[in-house]
Design an enzyme around this catalytic site. Structure first.
Site, PDB file in Angstrom:
ATOM      1  N   LEU A  16       0.849  -1.282   0.050  1.00  0.00           N
ATOM      2  CA  LEU A  16      -0.082  -0.036  -0.062  1.00  0.00           C
ATOM      3  C   LEU A  16       1.050   1.291   0.019  1.00  0.00           C
ATOM      4  CD1 LEU A  16      -2.945  -1.089   2.548  1.00  0.00           C
ATOM      5  CD2 LEU A  16      -3.049  -1.119   0.151  1.00  0.00           C
ATOM      6  N   GLY A  17       1.865   1.137   0.658  1.00  0.00           N
ATOM      7  CA  GLY A  17       2.930   2.306   0.545  1.00  0.00           C
ATOM      8  C   GLY A  17       4.147   2.071   1.615  1.00  0.00           C
ATOM      9  N   GLY A  19       6.361   3.813   4.507  1.00  0.00           N
ATOM     10  CA  GLY A  19       6.304   4.992   5.580  1.00  0.00           C
ATOM     11  C   GLY A  19       7.720   5.529   5.861  1.00  0.00           C
ATOM     12  N   GLY A  22       8.814   1.863   7.946  1.00  0.00           N
ATOM     13  CA  GLY A  22       8.450   0.484   7.318  1.00  0.00           C
ATOM     14  C   GLY A  22       7.402   0.769   6.274  1.00  0.00           C
ATOM     15  N   VAL A  24       4.038  -0.844   4.295  1.00  0.00           N
ATOM     16  CA  VAL A  24       2.468  -1.127   4.802  1.00  0.00           C
ATOM     17  C   VAL A  24       1.835  -1.976   3.710  1.00  0.00           C
ATOM     18  CG1 VAL A  24       0.232  -0.138   5.410  1.00  0.00           C
ATOM     19  CG2 VAL A  24       2.291   0.862   6.137  1.00  0.00           C
ATOM     20  N   LYS A  47       1.818  -2.801   8.944  1.00  0.00           N
ATOM     21  CA  LYS A  47       3.040  -1.953   8.819  1.00  0.00           C
ATOM     22  C   LYS A  47       4.134  -2.967   9.233  1.00  0.00           C
ATOM     23  CE  LYS A  47       5.263   2.324   9.706  1.00  0.00           C
ATOM     24  NZ  LYS A  47       5.248   3.962  10.146  1.00  0.00           N
ATOM     25  N   ASP A 155       5.128  14.860  10.559  1.00  0.00           N
ATOM     26  CA  ASP A 155       5.457  14.439   9.198  1.00  0.00           C
ATOM     27  C   ASP A 155       4.294  14.503   8.484  1.00  0.00           C
ATOM     28  OD1 ASP A 155       6.662  13.264   6.795  1.00  0.00           O
ATOM     29  OD2 ASP A 155       6.567  11.177   7.870  1.00  0.00           O
TER      30      ASP A 155
END
Length: 202
Positions: A16-17, A19, A22, A24, A47, A155
């Site tokens: 999904l992405g 970070g 880490g 996800v 995550k 962030d």
């Protein structure tokens, strides 16, 4: 991704992405899956946070280039902040469970169906003034909640602002409903008082 500790419970899907600490992945409980076909619904996001090991080449480069290291203290801080914020998950992703191995932490969370805010906005043909005002109100209330709980996110960006929405079921002419959720507390910090100032540079 090595997710052996969770494969008895979850089926993992796409990335999904990425970070600050880490990657996800989408996940579905095995109990809801047919053994002969892959799941069609992934209600959770996991995550995966690898612990850094000083002396390991990749981790030494990360520390040198980004001044960030996934040591156990930093990861414990992220998890503690998420747990601290769970008393109201209106604007914060809900924490489901946590698993740990010798070298990796797995944080299982609810999945925001709309992805990040940029993806959600891109999927809309237009943005009405009322919708923009509501999104802005939610973001202000989300940050207000964090600050009231003594947390500085540090962030906030489009990829860390997630959305639940009803875009798939909208009738023609109907105004979409969006629910903002803040995520990725990898470099967040806890402030001891309302007047405290964060002095670290990121």
């Amino acid at each position: 991704m090595n997710a052996g500790v969770l494969t008895d419970t979850y089926v993992f899907g796409a990335l999904l992405g990425k970070g600050s600490s880490g990657d996800v992945y989408e996940a579905a409980p095995k109990s809801s899956c047919d053994n002969e076909s892959p799941p069609t619904d992934f209600p959770y996001a996991v995550k995966v946070i690898p612990y850094s090991v000083p002396g390991r080449k990749d981790d030494d480069e990360k520390m040198k280039n980004k001044n960030l290291l996934n040591d156990r203290t930093a990861i414990a801080n992220e998890l503690a902040i998420m747990q601290h914020l769970q008393c109201d998950t209106t604007y914060v992703v809900r924490l489901v469970e946590v698993h740990e191995t010798a070298d990796t932490l797995y944080i299982v969370m609810e999945r925001a169906r709309g992805g990040d805010l940029l993806s959600t906005i891109a999927a809309l043909p237009t943005l009405s003034e009322a919708l923009v005002k509501d999104l802005f109100r939610q973001l202000l209330e989300a940050v207000q909640y964090l600050h009231r709980m003594g947390i500085a996110h540090r962030d906030l960006k489009l990829s860390n602002i997630l959305c639940d929405h009803n875009l798939d079921t909208l009738a023609e002419g109907e105004e979409p409903r969006l629910q903002v959720k803040l995520a990725d507390f990898g470099i967040s910090c806890h402030l001891d008082s309302p007047t405290a100032v964060v002095k670290t540079v990121i």
